[in-house]
Write a protein that holds these residues in place. Structure first.
Motif, PDB file in Angstrom:
ATOM      1  N   HIS A  53       0.802  -1.226   0.000  1.00 41.37           N
ATOM      2  CA  HIS A  53       0.000   0.000   0.000  1.00 41.37           C
ATOM      3  C   HIS A  53       0.829   1.267   0.000  1.00 41.37           C
ATOM      4  O   HIS A  53       0.285   2.370   0.000  1.00 41.37           O
ATOM      5  N   MET A  54       2.157   1.150   0.006  1.00 39.89           N
ATOM      6  CA  MET A  54       3.014   2.328   0.054  1.00 39.89           C
ATOM      7  C   MET A  54       3.140   2.994  -1.325  1.00 39.89           C
ATOM      8  O   MET A  54       3.028   2.344  -2.357  1.00 39.89           O
ATOM      9  N   SER A  55       3.398   4.305  -1.307  1.00 42.71           N
ATOM     10  CA  SER A  55       3.618   5.079  -2.529  1.00 42.71           C
ATOM     11  C   SER A  55       4.831   5.993  -2.335  1.00 42.71           C
ATOM     12  O   SER A  55       4.921   6.645  -1.300  1.00 42.71           O
ATOM     13  N   PRO A  56       5.742   6.046  -3.327  1.00 42.44           N
ATOM     14  CA  PRO A  56       5.739   5.261  -4.572  1.00 42.44           C
ATOM     15  C   PRO A  56       5.923   3.781  -4.276  1.00 42.44           C
ATOM     16  O   PRO A  56       6.291   3.410  -3.165  1.00 42.44           O
ATOM     17  N   GLY A  57       5.681   2.948  -5.284  1.00 39.03           N
ATOM     18  CA  GLY A  57       5.673   1.517  -5.030  1.00 39.03           C
ATOM     19  C   GLY A  57       6.477   0.711  -6.031  1.00 39.03           C
ATOM     20  O   GLY A  57       6.932   1.216  -7.051  1.00 39.03           O
ATOM     21  N   LEU A  58       6.597  -0.554  -5.727  1.00 44.68           N
ATOM     22  CA  LEU A  58       7.403  -1.525  -6.431  1.00 44.68           C
ATOM     23  C   LEU A  58       8.853  -1.034  -6.490  1.00 44.68           C
ATOM     24  O   LEU A  58       9.374  -0.631  -7.529  1.00 44.68           O
ATOM     25  N   PRO A  59       9.511  -1.068  -5.323  1.00 46.25           N
ATOM     26  CA  PRO A  59      10.881  -0.564  -5.229  1.00 46.25           C
ATOM     27  C   PRO A  59      11.876  -1.476  -5.923  1.00 46.25           C
ATOM     28  O   PRO A  59      11.734  -2.693  -5.935  1.00 46.25           O
ATOM     29  N   ILE A  60      12.908  -0.844  -6.498  1.00 48.34           N
ATOM     30  CA  ILE A  60      13.993  -1.581  -7.126  1.00 48.34           C
ATOM     31  C   ILE A  60      15.307  -1.070  -6.548  1.00 48.34           C
ATOM     32  O   ILE A  60      15.553   0.137  -6.489  1.00 48.34           O
ATOM     33  N   MET A  61      16.136  -2.011  -6.086  1.00 43.20           N
ATOM     34  CA  MET A  61      17.430  -1.699  -5.496  1.00 43.20           C
ATOM     35  C   MET A  61      18.547  -2.154  -6.421  1.00 43.20           C
ATOM     36  O   MET A  61      18.318  -2.970  -7.319  1.00 43.20           O
ATOM     37  N   LYS A  62      19.757  -1.634  -6.202  1.00 45.57           N
ATOM     38  CA  LYS A  62      20.892  -2.043  -7.035  1.00 45.57           C
ATOM     39  C   LYS A  62      22.096  -2.311  -6.148  1.00 45.57           C
ATOM     40  O   LYS A  62      22.207  -1.806  -5.028  1.00 45.57           O
ATOM     41  N   SER A  63      23.025  -3.112  -6.683  1.00 46.65           N
ATOM     42  CA  SER A  63      24.224  -3.483  -5.942  1.00 46.65           C
ATOM     43  C   SER A  63      25.309  -3.887  -6.927  1.00 46.65           C
ATOM     44  O   SER A  63      25.019  -4.365  -8.031  1.00 46.65           O
ATOM     45  N   LYS A  64      26.555  -3.740  -6.525  1.00 52.22           N
ATOM     46  CA  LYS A  64      27.687  -4.203  -7.319  1.00 52.22           C
ATOM     47  C   LYS A  64      28.241  -5.524  -6.798  1.00 52.22           C
ATOM     48  O   LYS A  64      29.097  -6.134  -7.447  1.00 52.22           O
ATOM     49  N   ASP A  65      27.767  -5.961  -5.616  1.00 50.43           N
ATOM     50  CA  ASP A  65      28.400  -7.123  -4.990  1.00 50.43           C
ATOM     51  C   ASP A  65      27.420  -8.084  -4.317  1.00 50.43           C
ATOM     52  O   ASP A  65      27.841  -9.010  -3.623  1.00 50.43           O
ATOM     53  N   LEU A  66      26.120  -7.874  -4.476  1.00 48.21           N
ATOM     54  CA  LEU A  66      25.067  -8.686  -3.863  1.00 48.21           C
ATOM     55  C   LEU A  66      24.931  -8.463  -2.357  1.00 48.21           C
ATOM     56  O   LEU A  66      24.036  -9.036  -1.731  1.00 48.21           O
ATOM     57  N   ILE A  67      25.784  -7.632  -1.773  1.00 45.16           N
ATOM     58  CA  ILE A  67      25.773  -7.413  -0.328  1.00 45.16           C
ATOM     59  C   ILE A  67      25.341  -5.983   0.017  1.00 45.16           C
ATOM     60  O   ILE A  67      24.480  -5.767   0.867  1.00 45.16           O
ATOM     61  N   ASN A  68      25.938  -5.018  -0.627  1.00 43.01           N
ATOM     62  CA  ASN A  68      25.649  -3.606  -0.356  1.00 43.01           C
ATOM     63  C   ASN A  68      24.616  -3.099  -1.357  1.00 43.01           C
ATOM     64  O   ASN A  68      24.915  -2.931  -2.540  1.00 43.01           O
ATOM     65  N   TRP A  69      23.414  -2.870  -0.877  1.00 44.67           N
ATOM     66  CA  TRP A  69      22.290  -2.485  -1.727  1.00 44.67           C
ATOM     67  C   TRP A  69      21.875  -1.054  -1.444  1.00 44.67           C
ATOM     68  O   TRP A  69      21.925  -0.588  -0.315  1.00 44.67           O
ATOM     69  N   GLU A  70      21.438  -0.364  -2.489  1.00 49.67           N
ATOM     70  CA  GLU A  70      20.895   0.980  -2.353  1.00 49.67           C
ATOM     71  C   GLU A  70      19.656   1.112  -3.233  1.00 49.67           C
ATOM     72  O   GLU A  70      19.468   0.338  -4.182  1.00 49.67           O
ATOM     73  N   MET A  71      18.835   2.106  -2.933  1.00 47.65           N
ATOM     74  CA  MET A  71      17.646   2.321  -3.734  1.00 47.65           C
ATOM     75  C   MET A  71      18.021   2.827  -5.119  1.00 47.65           C
ATOM     76  O   MET A  71      18.881   3.692  -5.272  1.00 47.65           O
ATOM     77  N   ALA A  72      17.361   2.275  -6.151  1.00 45.80           N
ATOM     78  CA  ALA A  72      17.592   2.706  -7.531  1.00 45.80           C
ATOM     79  C   ALA A  72      16.368   3.401  -8.116  1.00 45.80           C
ATOM     80  O   ALA A  72      16.494   4.259  -8.980  1.00 45.80           O
ATOM     81  N   GLY A  73      15.176   3.024  -7.670  1.00 41.87           N
ATOM     82  CA  GLY A  73      13.970   3.648  -8.198  1.00 41.87           C
ATOM     83  C   GLY A  73      12.727   2.874  -7.835  1.00 41.87           C
ATOM     84  O   GLY A  73      12.766   1.892  -7.077  1.00 41.87           O
ATOM     85  N   TYR A  74      11.609   3.336  -8.375  1.00 37.35           N
ATOM     86  CA  TYR A  74      10.314   2.678  -8.203  1.00 37.35           C
ATOM     87  C   TYR A  74       9.659   2.544  -9.570  1.00 37.35           C
ATOM     88  O   TYR A  74       9.815   3.404 -10.439  1.00 37.35           O
ATOM     89  N   ALA A  75       8.902   1.475  -9.757  1.00 38.53           N
ATOM     90  CA  ALA A  75       8.225   1.270 -11.034  1.00 38.53           C
ATOM     91  C   ALA A  75       7.045   2.219 -11.205  1.00 38.53           C
ATOM     92  O   ALA A  75       6.692   2.570 -12.329  1.00 38.53           O
ATOM     93  N   TYR A  76       6.424   2.624 -10.106  1.00 34.19           N
ATOM     94  CA  TYR A  76       5.307   3.569 -10.226  1.00 34.19           C
ATOM     95  C   TYR A  76       5.311   4.538  -9.056  1.00 34.19           C
ATOM     96  O   TYR A  76       5.777   4.233  -7.970  1.00 34.19           O
ATOM     97  N   ASP A  77       4.762   5.721  -9.327  1.00 39.72           N
ATOM     98  CA  ASP A  77       4.600   6.724  -8.292  1.00 39.72           C
ATOM     99  C   ASP A  77       3.306   6.488  -7.523  1.00 39.72           C
ATOM    100  O   ASP A  77       3.282   6.571  -6.292  1.00 39.72           O
ATOM    101  N   ARG A  78       2.235   6.203  -8.250  1.00 39.13           N
ATOM    102  CA  ARG A  78       0.942   5.899  -7.643  1.00 39.13           C
ATOM    103  C   ARG A  78       0.361   4.722  -8.417  1.00 39.13           C
ATOM    104  O   ARG A  78       0.212   4.792  -9.645  1.00 39.13           O
ATOM    105  N   LEU A  79       0.023   3.655  -7.729  1.00 36.29           N
ATOM    106  CA  LEU A  79      -0.477   2.447  -8.385  1.00 36.29           C
ATOM    107  C   LEU A  79      -1.775   2.724  -9.129  1.00 36.29           C
ATOM    108  O   LEU A  79      -1.945   2.334 -10.291  1.00 36.29           O
ATOM    109  N   VAL A  80      -2.693   3.400  -8.453  1.00 34.28           N
ATOM    110  CA  VAL A  80      -4.000   3.677  -9.034  1.00 34.28           C
ATOM    111  C   VAL A  80      -4.641   4.796  -8.224  1.00 34.28           C
ATOM    112  O   VAL A  80      -4.295   5.015  -7.059  1.00 34.28           O
ATOM    113  N   GLU A  81      -5.553   5.520  -8.850  1.00 32.53           N
ATOM    114  CA  GLU A  81      -6.317   6.536  -8.138  1.00 32.53           C
ATOM    115  C   GLU A  81      -7.690   5.958  -7.815  1.00 32.53           C
ATOM    116  O   GLU A  81      -8.572   5.927  -8.666  1.00 32.53           O
TER     117      GLU A  81
END
Length: 537
Positions: A53-81
């Motif tokens: 139920h959170m917005s923005p939603g569908l978070p995507i993280m990135k990493s160079k080593d599978l251990i240290n992860w950071e936020m890269a973006g979200y697939a949507y800002d608002r799922l639906v109105e």
């Protein structure tokens, strides 16, 4: 001789401790990152997750080593109105929104799919850059539960989906919808038959993710047998995507399951899975994989290892959360990616102010409690122990306003400020759940019929316009404590401890820290948050 032995033994212990401290450890992220789907593109790993139920939603993280992860973006800002996602007309989407996703990379584009009972549709998002690109959005019926998007070598596109019974459906070449006249069939009658006929009846096999490796098709599922609560990884294998499939139990240890596999540029394989860990939620574990007779073998002697032959974390605090002083440079986004709103925000009633930087939340309507309040701004908690701190200016609150810092889940509590009859008080408030048919498994309440009310545990007069607030969470005990300070140095505990529990009803996620302000009598009051600090204790 004795002295030499002591020296040798001391050096041995020192070397063991040194090696252990330099090695990565499980869990790789001690925070709620459930339903993980992981890929590698070049030398960068990407991982999608669920935040419902959170917005923005569908978070995507990135990493160079599978251990240290950071936020890269979200697939949507608002799922639906709609009323559910907007917290309107007594509707809400707690524990709903969008669920398990599937992340893929194909012909220069990233694709991520999910599904939602809140919209009644299956969703596919597409971009050429997770961090800087715009997402194209497709939605179609029906809802394909726990779907796994798959681009085959022959140009055909599929989704595998279902619970217990796993089905295959062919999509259009751009994955924007179901292909008319395309393949639709059941490919696995019952995932749980791998446990044996007498064990069918636990968690039905779901969370399926499909991979093609060396010409073979592998489908990973999460399931549990009937006789015990034991999250398990089951793998099915076939020569053709349509089957027939042969199934095996691949891992049954420490309730770590659901996810898939990814290889490194050097050819090593790992499974990224999640483990149920009580009130903090479902947290990611990395499990080494070896291949034997054409099958992936997970773990070390069937166990999830505590240490990994990979570099250790760079920071005690994972980069999927962060402190924020609300100071912004030209071109900065209003909010860093670590923040998510509880449901769709009302953007007319919050802002980032300058000189000094601060977050202002203004009430726009009347609400009865925190669960129904608009514009609660949240971040994940982190374990095993952590705390969040903020400073709040309450000079412009109106009678009936409540603002503060919360440990937020279905059973929540907060430390904050309430204004009544022109006077302000520091309060500690917690919700009380009446749970019928409670069934606790691995710190999770599997209940039905949950009722809620809340109570003010302690109230202290406040004669200042500013006050510091702190929430500390100990996930080794599932306890949260609440504090206030008038100078940011000398802290006083207030109220009771909160016994945190993870409930499937409503939130279906780990506890979050949240900043909030809501009105119970009249809208228009506002508070300013000067900073937000998260620390791992």
């Amino acid at each position: 001789m004795k002295r030499s032995f002591v020296i040798f033994f001391s050096l041995l212990i020192f070397n063991i401790i040194y090696i252990y401290s330099q090695s990565a450890q499980n869990p790789v992220i001690f925070a709620d990152v459930p339903d993980v789907s992981t890929i590698r593109v070049g030398d960068t790993y990407y991982m999608s997750s669920t935040t419902m139920h959170m917005s923005p939603g569908l978070p995507i993280m990135k990493s160079k080593d599978l251990i240290n992860w950071e936020m890269a973006g979200y697939a949507y800002d608002r799922l639906v109105e709609n009323d559910k996602m907007n917290l309107e007309n007594n509707e809400e989407a707690y524990g709903k929104g969008s669920w398990a996703s599937s992340l893929r990379y194909h012909d220069g584009y990233f694709y991520v799919s999910t599904f939602s009972a809140t919209t009644g549709k299956t969703h596919v998002y597409k971009t050429d850059s997770i961090e800087t690109g715009n997402w194209e959005s497709y939605a179609f019926e029906p809802v394909l539960h726990d779907n796994s998007l798959f681009f085959d070598d022959d140009g055909k596109v599929y989704m595998i989906y279902g619970g217990g019974e796993i089905k295959l459906i062919e999509l259009l070449p751009d994955a924007s919808g179901i292909k008319p006249g395309g393949i639709q069939k059941t490919i696995i009658e019952n995932v749980n038959m791998v446990f044996g006929e007498d064990e069918v009846g636990g968690l039905p096999g779901e969370g399926s993710q499909v991979f093609k490796i060396d010409g073979k098709y592998y489908i990973f599922h999460i399931a549990s047998p009937k006789s015990k609560w034991a999250r398990s990884v089951i793998i099915h294998k076939a020569d053709k995507i349509t089957g027939p499939y042969e199934g095996r139990l691949a891992l049954q240890d420490d309730h770590v399951a659901q996810g898939g596999i990814v290889n490194t540029p050097d050819g090593d394989w790992y499974a990224m899975l999640f483990g149920d860990r009580g009130s903090i939620g479902r947290i990611p574990y990395l499990v080494p994989v070896e291949w034997k007779d054409g099958w992936p073998v997970l773990g070390e002697n069937g166990k999830v290892p505590k240490t990994l032959n990979l570099p250790n974390k760079k920071s005690k605090v994972p980069a999927i959360v962060a402190s924020d002083d609300f100071e912004r440079k030209p071109g900065d986004p209003k909010l860093p990616l670590v923040w998510q709103w509880n449901h769709n925000p009302d953007n007319d009633h919050w802002e980032i102010l300058e000189n000094p930087g601060r977050l202002r939340i203004t009430t726009g309507r009347i609400d009865p409690n925190l669960q129904s309040a608009k514009n609660t701004l949240t971040q994940r908690t982190i374990g095993p122990k952590s705390s969040a701190t903020t400073k709040i200016n309450v000079a412009n609150m109106k009678d009936g306003d409540v603002a503060g810092l919360t440990a937020f889940q279905n059973k929540y509590a907060y430390v904050g400020v309430k204004k009544e009859n022109g006077k302000t008080s520091i309060v500690m408030v917690k919700s009380i759940l009446g749970i019928e048919n409670e069934d606790k498994k691995q710190g999770i309440v599997m209940m039905s019929n949950v009722s809620e009310h809340f109570e003010a545990v302690e109230s202290i007069p406040l004669n200042n316009d500013e006050v510091f607030l702190k929430v500390s969470c100990d996930f080794t005990k599932d306890k949260a404590e609440f504090y206030y300070s008038l100078d940011g140095k000398n802290w006083q505990k207030i109220g009771d401890s909160l016994q945190m529990i993870y409930t499937f009803t409503k939130h279906f996620m780990g506890y979050r820290y949240g900043l909030f302000n809501y009105a119970t009598e009249q809208p228009g009051g506002y508070v300013d948050f000067d900073f937000y600090t998260i620390e791992k204790n």
